[in-house]
Design an enzyme around this catalytic site. Structure first.
Site, PDB file in Angstrom:
ATOM      1  CB  SER A  95      -0.959  -0.056   1.204  1.00 54.55           C
ATOM      2  OG  SER A  95      -2.000   0.881   1.066  1.00 54.55           O
ATOM      3  CG  ASP A 154      -6.160  -2.822  -4.212  1.00 56.06           C
ATOM      4  OD1 ASP A 154      -6.808  -1.970  -3.574  1.00 56.06           O
ATOM      5  OD2 ASP A 154      -5.122  -3.337  -3.782  1.00 56.06           O
ATOM      6  CG  HIS A 157      -5.267  -2.890  -0.131  1.00 56.30           C
ATOM      7  ND1 HIS A 157      -4.691  -2.135  -1.121  1.00 56.30           N
ATOM      8  CD2 HIS A 157      -4.724  -2.450   1.034  1.00 56.30           C
ATOM      9  CE1 HIS A 157      -3.850  -1.270  -0.590  1.00 56.30           C
ATOM     10  NE2 HIS A 157      -3.852  -1.452   0.720  1.00 56.30           N
TER      11      HIS A 157
END
Length: 503
Positions: free
Chosen positions: A205, A430, A459
């Site tokens: 991320s 995602d 994710h």
């Protein structure tokens, strides 16, 4: 900002160390020793505190900051091949305890590497800003972000302005120095104090941006890099975040709602996507008119959105929990204690004021945001109508940055120059780090290899139960062998709920 690559040299005591990106590290930082102690709380990790300058570009100005760091020594010293540094996402999440779960899931990697991590400046046990109390912050997500009446819009703007001003007033001048570029320089000091000439890196991320920035600033100090679920670091935060309403709506409508309709025999929420969406929207309208109090949580329309947004990050963990919580909401006062606890958990836990203090600091500081509030009123009206799940809150988030002090952080342009092969991972649906941005990042990072997870939208791909992804990443970290070309892995099956009617 162009990265200037120079050879690292050690100067006599009292001097400074050149750090590979054109800046010099004063001896008081370069020569400190990390005092490793057990982290406590039953953790297998060791922790220490690292002192860093408030501003790497002016290390003699301002008070020093503290960065909390952790490590898990390689479990097989004879096989040890170096240091694997991790970082957390957000920005705003804590990374300090993450090596413990990592080595448990990937023992072969934990045997070969000292796995280390940290709470980046602004987070957790490191020096961090203070914006609002929990009680003050509740007002930020109160009301209904979809309400576009003049009074409601002005209320959103007033709360965003107050949050930005509270952060500035209560953080003692810290805010301008909470940036991705400053953290990347903290990472290199950490590498140096560990005695490692090079590091390997894994980041999911937002931590993909940290990894990309670090590799650009210090290409000669990077051995292997895995960037998992990429945050759009090739462009600006403004560009990236204005793309999220579409991707969250896509995940909700094309993945979660069909799954919910498939298991109508379990949840009785509708047999088609149209039916499930209509019922979800009806529940939202009902909460707008009559919020529900469960335990200590008042659940209104924004809280329904909050829980839905969180749930679609990971299908296995999120889909059944969200579906069951929606059913429990329909049971109202007839819901049993376990149902009420689930409702409180799903719809009552969201972003904290501490998380958003760091989130806004980094995203507003890294990017020269459009500071025309009128622009965001108009843009958010369009996105709220077309992609309401996240588009409705675009005004609240973007206007915080419009009210934030002007950004001064240097831009790091990621090119891949001088780097070994970087491994990138992303799923096609995602919701948060959407695939279109990952493709742009992949094109910007020359020589990278992209592993696309098809047919899914979780994710975070590594250590997510996908044997194909895990095999590629672990092989790369242990041997350096990356796929010769971009490749794909099929997503695993969506979860099958327990209960009558599940098949």
């Amino acid at each position: 900002m162009a990265a200037v690559v120079v050879a690292a040299t050690l100067l006599p005591a009292g001097g400074a160390q050149a750090n590979g990106a054109g800046l010099r590290v004063p001896a008081r930082y370069a020569q400190q020793r990390l005092d490793w102690q057990p982290c406590g709380g039953g953790s297998s990790l060791e922790c220490a505190r690292m002192t860093v300058p408030r501003d790497w570009h002016r290390p003699d100005a301002g008070v020093d900051l503290t960065v909390a760091v952790s490590r898990h020594r390689a479990s097989s010293p004879a096989e040890r091949r170096g240091v694997l540094m991790m970082a957390a996402g957000g920005p705003g999440a804590s990374g300090l305890n993450r090596p413990e779960g990592f080595v448990k899931d990937e023992p072969a990697v934990g045997a070969a590497y000292d796995v280390v991590s940290f709470d980046q400046r602004g987070v957790g046990r490191s020096t961090h800003p203070v914006c609002q109390t929990d009680e003050e912050f509740q007002e930020f997500f109160a009301h209904d972000f979809r309400d576009r009446s003049p009074a409601a819009v002005q209320g959103v703007l007033a709360r965003s302005r107050k949050l930005a001003r509270d952060c500035q007033a209560r953080s003692g001048g810290l805010l301008p120095y909470l940036t991705t570029e400053q953290t990347a320089r903290d990472m290199d000091l950490f590498r140096s104090l560990l005695g490692a000439k090079k590091i390997s890196y894994y980041g999911p991320s937002y931590a993909t941006m940290l990894g990309a920035y670090y590799a650009t600033l210090y290409p000669r100090r990077v051995e292997r890099t895995v960037l998992d679920s990429n945050v759009g670091w090739s462009g600006s935060w403004e560009d990236f975040e204005t793309g999220q309403p579409k991707s969250f709506q896509r995940r909700f409508e094309q993945d979660f709602l069909p799954w919910l309709a498939k298991y109508d025999a379990v949840y009785h929420y509708g047999r088609t996507v149209a039916q499930t969406k209509a019922r979800w929207e009806a529940r939202r309208r009902a909460l707008a008119e009559h919020p529900v109090t469960v335990g200590s949580v008042v659940i209104g329309p924004n809280q329904l959105d909050n829980g839905t947004i969180q749930a679609v990050y990971n299908a296995k963990e999120g889909f059944p929990a969200l579906a069951s919580a929606l059913v429990a909401l329909d049971h109202g006062d007839g819901a049993g204690a376990p149902e009420r606890q689930l409702v409180e958990k799903v719809f009552g836990s969201y972003l904290s004021p501490a998380f958003l203090a760091e989130f806004f600091s980094v995203t507003c500081n890294d990017t020269a945001w459009n500071r025309d509030v009128g622009h965001w009123v108009r843009q958010s009206a369009k996105d709220a109508a077309a992609q309401p799940l996240v588009g409705a809150r675009e005004l609240a988030f973007s206007s915080v940055c419009a009210y934030w002090p002007a950004a001064t952080a240097p831009k790091v342009k990621v090119t891949g120059s001088g780097l070994p092969t970087t491994l990138m991972l992303n799923s096609v649906h995602d919701p948060a780090t959407y695939y279109e941005a990952a493709l742009r990042d992949h094109r910007a990072l020359r020589g990278s290899r992209l592993v696309t997870v098809t047919g899914g939208g979780d994710h975070g791909q590594y250590r997510n139960g996908n044997a194909c992804v895990d095999g590629i990443v672990s092989t790369y970290l242990l041997t350096g062998a990356a796929p010769k070309h971009d490749t794909t892995c099929a997503a695993g099956p969506l979860p099958v709920p327990a209960g009558p009617g599940a098949k």
